[in-house]
Write a protein that holds these residues in place. Structure first.
Motif, PDB file in Angstrom:
ATOM      1  N   LEU A  66      36.246  41.163  45.603  1.00 28.47           N
ATOM      2  CA  LEU A  66      37.448  41.816  45.083  1.00 28.47           C
ATOM      3  C   LEU A  66      37.292  43.331  44.970  1.00 28.47           C
ATOM      4  N   GLU A  67      36.108  43.822  45.331  1.00 24.91           N
ATOM      5  CA  GLU A  67      35.803  45.258  45.284  1.00 24.91           C
ATOM      6  C   GLU A  67      36.019  45.826  43.887  1.00 24.91           C
ATOM      7  N   LEU A  68      35.602  45.048  42.889  1.00 25.91           N
ATOM      8  CA  LEU A  68      35.713  45.488  41.499  1.00 25.91           C
ATOM      9  C   LEU A  68      34.405  46.154  41.091  1.00 25.91           C
ATOM     10  N   GLN A  69      34.463  47.439  40.871  1.00 27.77           N
ATOM     11  CA  GLN A  69      33.296  48.246  40.543  1.00 27.77           C
ATOM     12  C   GLN A  69      33.061  48.286  39.035  1.00 27.77           C
ATOM     13  N   PRO A  70      31.853  48.651  38.598  1.00 33.59           N
ATOM     14  CA  PRO A  70      31.601  48.809  37.157  1.00 33.59           C
ATOM     15  C   PRO A  70      32.593  49.784  36.531  1.00 33.59           C
ATOM     16  N   MET A  71      32.945  49.523  35.292  1.00 33.36           N
ATOM     17  CA  MET A  71      33.915  50.365  34.597  1.00 33.36           C
ATOM     18  C   MET A  71      33.419  51.799  34.445  1.00 33.36           C
ATOM     19  N   VAL A  72      32.106  51.949  34.197  1.00 36.51           N
ATOM     20  CA  VAL A  72      31.521  53.285  34.047  1.00 36.51           C
ATOM     21  C   VAL A  72      30.260  53.375  34.892  1.00 36.51           C
ATOM     22  N   TYR A  73      29.887  54.580  35.248  1.00 39.70           N
ATOM     23  CA  TYR A  73      28.696  54.793  36.067  1.00 39.70           C
ATOM     24  C   TYR A  73      27.429  54.489  35.273  1.00 39.70           C
ATOM     25  N   ARG A  80      24.414  46.036  27.232  1.00 36.46           N
ATOM     26  CA  ARG A  80      24.649  46.176  28.668  1.00 36.46           C
ATOM     27  C   ARG A  80      25.704  45.184  29.184  1.00 36.46           C
ATOM     28  N   THR A  81      26.729  44.920  28.368  1.00 34.57           N
ATOM     29  CA  THR A  81      27.823  44.076  28.835  1.00 34.57           C
ATOM     30  C   THR A  81      28.447  44.735  30.055  1.00 34.57           C
ATOM     31  N   ALA A  82      28.497  43.996  31.160  1.00 32.88           N
ATOM     32  CA  ALA A  82      28.808  44.605  32.464  1.00 32.88           C
ATOM     33  C   ALA A  82      30.310  44.551  32.761  1.00 32.88           C
ATOM     34  N   PHE A  83      31.084  45.377  32.079  1.00 35.42           N
ATOM     35  CA  PHE A  83      32.516  45.469  32.346  1.00 35.42           C
ATOM     36  C   PHE A  83      32.762  46.057  33.732  1.00 35.42           C
ATOM     37  N   THR A  84      33.719  45.502  34.441  1.00 37.26           N
ATOM     38  CA  THR A  84      34.212  46.150  35.655  1.00 37.26           C
ATOM     39  C   THR A  84      35.533  46.837  35.321  1.00 37.26           C
ATOM     40  N   PHE A 116      43.407  43.843  47.432  1.00 37.12           N
ATOM     41  CA  PHE A 116      44.720  44.501  47.433  1.00 37.12           C
ATOM     42  C   PHE A 116      45.776  43.711  46.670  1.00 37.12           C
ATOM     43  N   ASP A 117      45.356  42.596  46.069  1.00 34.48           N
ATOM     44  CA  ASP A 117      46.288  41.800  45.271  1.00 34.48           C
ATOM     45  C   ASP A 117      46.304  42.220  43.814  1.00 34.48           C
ATOM     46  N   PHE A 118      45.531  43.256  43.460  1.00 36.55           N
ATOM     47  CA  PHE A 118      45.415  43.646  42.050  1.00 36.55           C
ATOM     48  C   PHE A 118      45.618  45.152  41.862  1.00 36.55           C
ATOM     49  N   ARG A 119      46.210  45.491  40.705  1.00 37.71           N
ATOM     50  CA  ARG A 119      46.348  46.886  40.292  1.00 37.71           C
ATOM     51  C   ARG A 119      45.227  47.225  39.316  1.00 37.71           C
ATOM     52  N   LYS A 120      44.795  48.476  39.352  1.00 38.75           N
ATOM     53  CA  LYS A 120      43.724  48.941  38.473  1.00 38.75           C
ATOM     54  C   LYS A 120      44.126  50.278  37.855  1.00 38.75           C
ATOM     55  N   PRO A 121      43.913  50.464  36.538  1.00 40.90           N
ATOM     56  CA  PRO A 121      43.417  49.495  35.561  1.00 40.90           C
ATOM     57  C   PRO A 121      44.517  48.533  35.136  1.00 40.90           C
ATOM     58  N   GLY A 122      44.108  47.538  34.352  1.00 38.01           N
ATOM     59  CA  GLY A 122      45.071  46.555  33.907  1.00 38.01           C
ATOM     60  C   GLY A 122      44.714  46.007  32.542  1.00 38.01           C
ATOM     61  N   HIS A 123      45.125  44.776  32.288  1.00 35.25           N
ATOM     62  CA  HIS A 123      44.964  44.182  30.957  1.00 35.25           C
ATOM     63  C   HIS A 123      44.015  42.984  30.944  1.00 35.25           C
TER      64      HIS A 123
END
Length: 407
Positions: A66-73, A80-84, A116-123
């Motif tokens: 889904l090409e979801l990258q980490p929320m922060v660098y 170390r909760t790994a939020f995207t 491409f089926d998702f908008r970023k950021p979201g809820h």
């Protein structure tokens, strides 16, 4: 508390389960469910009764698809909760309603959907789980993914649903974190199973864990010639080594040291701890006897890893003791696991040991895992100006039977 097999059965039936973690970690309980069973009603229940942040633990490979990258660098979260990056499905409006969050989650696990089926950021907040599950990281993210895999095991996958869960922290009505008694009441009120991450770790180890002997060679040392044997844990792929001298198999008790890796002490000669001195003394004792085994486990920093150990050192520089340093960076005081050591000893044919240790917990763990400890051999160390406080902490707070030799 319920048994893990009861939680697996509940997950398989599409029910929610409460998972708690260690009191010395986050000390919280999360409401969890297999993502494939999420409905608007489930999301509404979590938002209304649990009141925490609703997140979606997912496998790394699906997040990559889904090409979801980490929320922060740089992840500065205590655990170390790994939020995207958060997402909404492109067909939602605001994305926040229980209906639209449920819809987004269903699309996240629908393998026919792509980036491409998702908008970023979201809820909706995806979380990246570690590949080894709770055997690699003792978090709710990994726990729910392990439960999903265990509950789907043996069931043909005809749904094209990716492995994922949904979790939400449980708060009290006053907004504070719900702890053990409150969580037990919550589970009773809503007729839910409740297990701990520790329960799941034990369950997986009992069901899955083993070691593989990879190779062996001869290692000449200043203490004599040893046989050097390499092992790999089957699940985590961690690598361990064993030094043996003489025939260690059979019922006759063998001199044994189970030593946890300490790069700073074993290799660099650090004076901050007694690890290096214990390592050398154990080899000397085995060499003198002419028969023995040293199991070298790769669990640096009492199981928290090298970098986290260095962070703990930095805290100790300010006067914090070794126990509180681990706690302050978000880990239990001691995460070492001696079960693997017992498995290795069994593979070597060892039945009884005369264990070189000052740590009563090590004796208990080895015996619980099928190796008889016929005698404890104390290991004496020379205290110095840099490690006296550390050694006193091990005596007083970790109950080590330590005989300090005054410097």
């Amino acid at each position: 508390m319920n048994r893990v097999d009861e939680a697996i059965k509940a997950f398989r039936a599409g029910k929610m389960v409460i998972i708690t973690d260690h009191p010395e970690r986050e000390n919280e309980g999360d409401l969890c469910i297999d993502a494939q069973f999420v409905t608007p009603e489930i999301i509404n229940f979590m938002a209304h009764f649990a009141c925490g942040l609703i997140c979606v633990p997912m496998e790394q490979r699906r997040l990559q698809e889904l090409e979801l990258q980490p929320m922060v660098y740089t992840n500065e979260d205590n655990h170390r909760t790994a939020f995207t990056v958060s997402v909404d499905h492109k067909e939602t409006t605001t994305g926040i309603s229980a209906f639209e969050r449920s819809y987004t989650i269903q699309k996240l696990i629908d393998t026919s959907c792509g980036p491409f089926d998702f908008r970023k950021p979201g809820h909706v907040f995806p979380l990246a789980g570690c590949t080894g599950g709770v055997l690699e990281r003792q978090g709710h993210t990994e726990a729910v993914l392990d439960l999903v895999k265990l509950s789907r095991s043996g069931i043909p996958d005809v749904t094209n649903k990716a492995v994922a869960g949904v979790i939400c922290e449980i708060l009290n009505s006053d907004g504070s974190m719900a702890r053990q008694k409150s969580l037990e009441n919550f589970a009773k009120t809503h007729n839910l199973c409740m297990i701990s991450v520790d329960d799941l770790i034990r369950y997986r180890k009992e069901q899955e864990c083993g070691v593989t002997r990879e190779t062996e060679t001869i290692l000449p040392t200043k203490y004599g010639n040893f046989k050097l044997i390499g092992y790999t844990e089957n699940i985590t792929k961690k690598e361990h080594v064993v030094l043996t001298m003489g025939d260690v198999s059979g019922a006759r008790p063998v001199l044994c040291r189970i030593h946890s890796e300490c790069l700073t002490g074993d290799a660099f000669g650090s004076l901050r701890c007694d690890c290096g001195e214990q390592f050398k003394e154990a080899l000397r004792l085995i060499s003198t006897e002419g028969r023995g085994v040293l199991v070298y486990l790769r669990q640096e920093g009492r199981g928290i890893g090298l970098i986290n150990k260095l962070k703990a050192y930095a805290l100790q520089d300010t006067g914090v003791d070794t126990v509180d340093a681990n706690l302050q960076i978000g880990f239990p005081a001691d995460m070492r696991d001696y079960r693997v050591g017992a498995l290795i000893l069994k593979d070597l044919g060892v039945q009884k040991v005369r264990l070189i240790t000052n740590n009563p917990q090590k004796i208990k763990s080895i015996e619980q895992n099928g190796i008889q400890v016929s005698q404890r051999i104390p290991i004496c160390v020379q205290a110095n100006e840099y490690n006296t406080f550390y050694l006193q902490t091990k005596q007083k707070r970790m109950c080590h039977q330590l005989e300090l030799i005054d410097r």
